[in-house]
Scaffold this motif. Sequence first.
Motif, PDB file in Angstrom:
ATOM      1  N   SER A  22      38.210  48.583  44.451  1.00 29.17           N
ATOM      2  CA  SER A  22      39.409  47.748  44.366  1.00 29.17           C
ATOM      3  C   SER A  22      39.551  46.842  45.583  1.00 29.17           C
ATOM      4  O   SER A  22      39.988  45.693  45.461  1.00 29.17           O
ATOM      5  N   ALA A  25      37.112  44.042  45.103  1.00 29.69           N
ATOM      6  CA  ALA A  25      37.637  43.108  44.103  1.00 29.69           C
ATOM      7  C   ALA A  25      38.674  42.181  44.715  1.00 29.69           C
ATOM      8  O   ALA A  25      38.641  40.957  44.504  1.00 29.69           O
ATOM      9  N   SER A  29      38.122  38.125  45.196  1.00 30.60           N
ATOM     10  CA  SER A  29      39.044  37.233  44.491  1.00 30.60           C
ATOM     11  C   SER A  29      39.824  36.361  45.466  1.00 30.60           C
ATOM     12  O   SER A  29      40.070  35.175  45.205  1.00 30.60           O
ATOM     13  N   VAL A  35      36.225  37.191  39.466  1.00 32.25           N
ATOM     14  CA  VAL A  35      36.008  38.643  39.445  1.00 32.25           C
ATOM     15  C   VAL A  35      36.408  39.211  38.091  1.00 32.25           C
ATOM     16  O   VAL A  35      37.492  38.925  37.577  1.00 32.25           O
ATOM     17  N   HIS A  37      36.940  42.991  36.623  1.00 31.24           N
ATOM     18  CA  HIS A  37      37.070  44.365  37.102  1.00 31.24           C
ATOM     19  C   HIS A  37      37.320  45.266  35.896  1.00 31.24           C
ATOM     20  O   HIS A  37      38.331  45.120  35.201  1.00 31.24           O
ATOM     21  N   CYS A 381      44.200  46.023  43.442  1.00 30.93           N
ATOM     22  CA  CYS A 381      43.960  45.448  42.116  1.00 30.93           C
ATOM     23  C   CYS A 381      44.966  44.336  41.833  1.00 30.93           C
ATOM     24  O   CYS A 381      44.615  43.297  41.261  1.00 30.93           O
ATOM     25  N   CYS A 384      43.950  41.222  43.626  1.00 29.06           N
ATOM     26  CA  CYS A 384      42.850  40.575  42.915  1.00 29.06           C
ATOM     27  C   CYS A 384      43.373  39.809  41.702  1.00 29.06           C
ATOM     28  O   CYS A 384      42.975  38.664  41.453  1.00 29.06           O
ATOM     29  N   GLY A 389      41.636  37.422  39.296  1.00 30.92           N
ATOM     30  CA  GLY A 389      40.763  38.464  38.773  1.00 30.92           C
ATOM     31  C   GLY A 389      41.220  38.933  37.400  1.00 30.92           C
ATOM     32  O   GLY A 389      42.412  38.928  37.089  1.00 30.92           O
ATOM     33  N   TYR A 391      41.244  42.019  34.488  1.00 34.38           N
ATOM     34  CA  TYR A 391      41.166  43.469  34.415  1.00 34.38           C
ATOM     35  C   TYR A 391      41.085  43.932  32.969  1.00 34.38           C
ATOM     36  O   TYR A 391      41.820  43.446  32.111  1.00 34.38           O
TER      37      TYR A 391
END
Length: 648
Positions: A22, A25, A29, A35, A37, A381, A384, A389, A391
């Motif tokens: 994390s 990430a 980012s 990214v 993830h 997270c 990110c 990013g 997810y």
Amino acid sequence: MAAEDLPSEFDVVILGTGLAESVVAAACSRVGQRVLHLDRKSYYAANWASFTFNGLLTWMQQHHEESQPEEVHDWSSLLQEGEELIYLSSSDSASISNLQVFCFTSEDDEEEEAQSPDPSNTTEEETAADDEDAVRETSKTESADSKDEETKEELQESADGEEEGQVRMKAQHEMRHSDQSEAAHAEEEEPKVDQPCPSATQSQSEATRKKISYAQLVKEGRRFNIDLVSKLMYSRGSLVDLLIKSNVSRYAEFKNVTRILTFRHGSVEQVPCSRADVFASRQLSVVEKRKLMRFLTSCVEETEEQQAYNGRPYLEFLCDQQLGDNLQHFLLHSIAMVTEDTPTEVGLASTRHFLRCLGRYGNTPFLFPVYGLGEIPQCFCRMCAVFGGIYCLRHSVHCLLVDKDTNRCKAVIDSRGQRISCSHFVVEDGYVAAERKKVATPTRFLSRAVLITDGSVLPTDSDQQVSMVTIPPIAAGSPAVKMVELCPSTMTCMPGTYLVHLTCQSVGSAFEDLSPVVRRMFHTPESHDQEKCPSVLWCLYFNMADGSGVEVEGHDLPSNVYLCSGPDGNLGHDHSIRQAELIFQKILPEEDFCPPAPNPEDIIYDGENTSSSTGEEGREGTEERGESREDKEKEEVLEGKQNLQPEE
């Protein structure tokens, strides 16, 4: 994000949402990398996760069920000229083992237990206990409703136009509960920090003990946030420094660990570690206080006398300093937190680190995140996601597409069969097939125990105590145990209870390693002579792989594939943060690691600074609730909450 909506090209693809992954990430980012993830599980943070009580029961049930082997698909049709396939292994179920559960809650509320919604569908595996009552009680342990297994909505949002109040509210709302249940969030209001908690004296009383039943634990299960891993944050450790530097600290709140305790001569004692504690201590004589202060002062700088003991045991050095048994015990086990045969240079380094961390945020060196350690990976997270990013939970990578000439991973194939191009791939080591690993040493394990108790091991007038307890080996060959006791104000347990985590290096199974300590320090059906100790209502034992013993380099893998290991046995987080920084430097050697994110009020849109409007809206919202900024800050100080800020 739905799998069919995934773009076909990323800079970095990461599989696994543990702490190191994390942080990588968020760091990638933040500097503009695209990214993706992913995590095969339905919750964030992997073995770093926090669960509600019901969520933990579901997690245990999943580990007891026999996992069906995944069907291996033939993805050779997606290969291009000069490429080869590397398949990844199934989920890392071997990292957790020897789950054993005991329930010792009161029988007085049998009628309520019978009326509670489905509290016993599955009996968990348990050890053979000498006490028949203990075995009978254990049969009540079960798995929770399947709806607690639902996952949170995947994290993703743009930083554009997001104001500070919105960021903070969303961060706290989305990241608090690690049972990953979006539907449950909509149905039930979250617990409030200022909720009144019973006093330590009340929680120790027999009346309170009888009131807490297993049905209540299930009913109040959402008030628990139970960590799989037990750690604390050193106030001058690498994690706190990174949280401050990156501005990720604004996504979480923290509590001071209020006291350091030790178990000695059959009782729990408070360890004097700060100057104020030393002079207020009743356990030490005036001479001992002077000797301790003199020694702690001399430890700050390295001297030739200290260097002369390099390679010799730290205990020998302490003895030669004319320190008595009391001081040797405190310094060795509770301040340096090392063993008797630890080299002097290591013991002194640990002592200095402890002393450097004192006083930054409180009277002890440690902080603990409100709502549990599972918050920390999720905070990164969120960082990110704010910077673009993407997810996906319950989504995975089945195999890698590798260029034969360059030995670099060109793309991955996800669980939906989509080919996704990437420049770098980061993966938790458990997903790499054993035949591709370089095995240097046998896997080491940690022994873990999680207890729900009805009182503190050292009651005081305050119900706000968060305690770090050091327990030296209770017998020859036994491991030293670190214990963290959390009160309800940390938002990790329901009012009237305490959440206790015990951790040590494994010698045998977790039950064999830790149950003798539990019997000595707590009241259970097997420890009839401990009537004055807090009672154990429910407990879980399990073994977890020790990430510090995992080799992450030198494997038979492409040059742009990087491995992360799981949690290690140390009290702090240095191992994972150092690992994340090394991976980031390999991916982007010219970039700064986790540069500070701008505050939302500092972002300029269309040539206009929005900070003034954000500030006005924030003030108006506060005034509508009848609170002033000063009142809120005063309340946070009284509750012991910390908002981490850089030092001037």
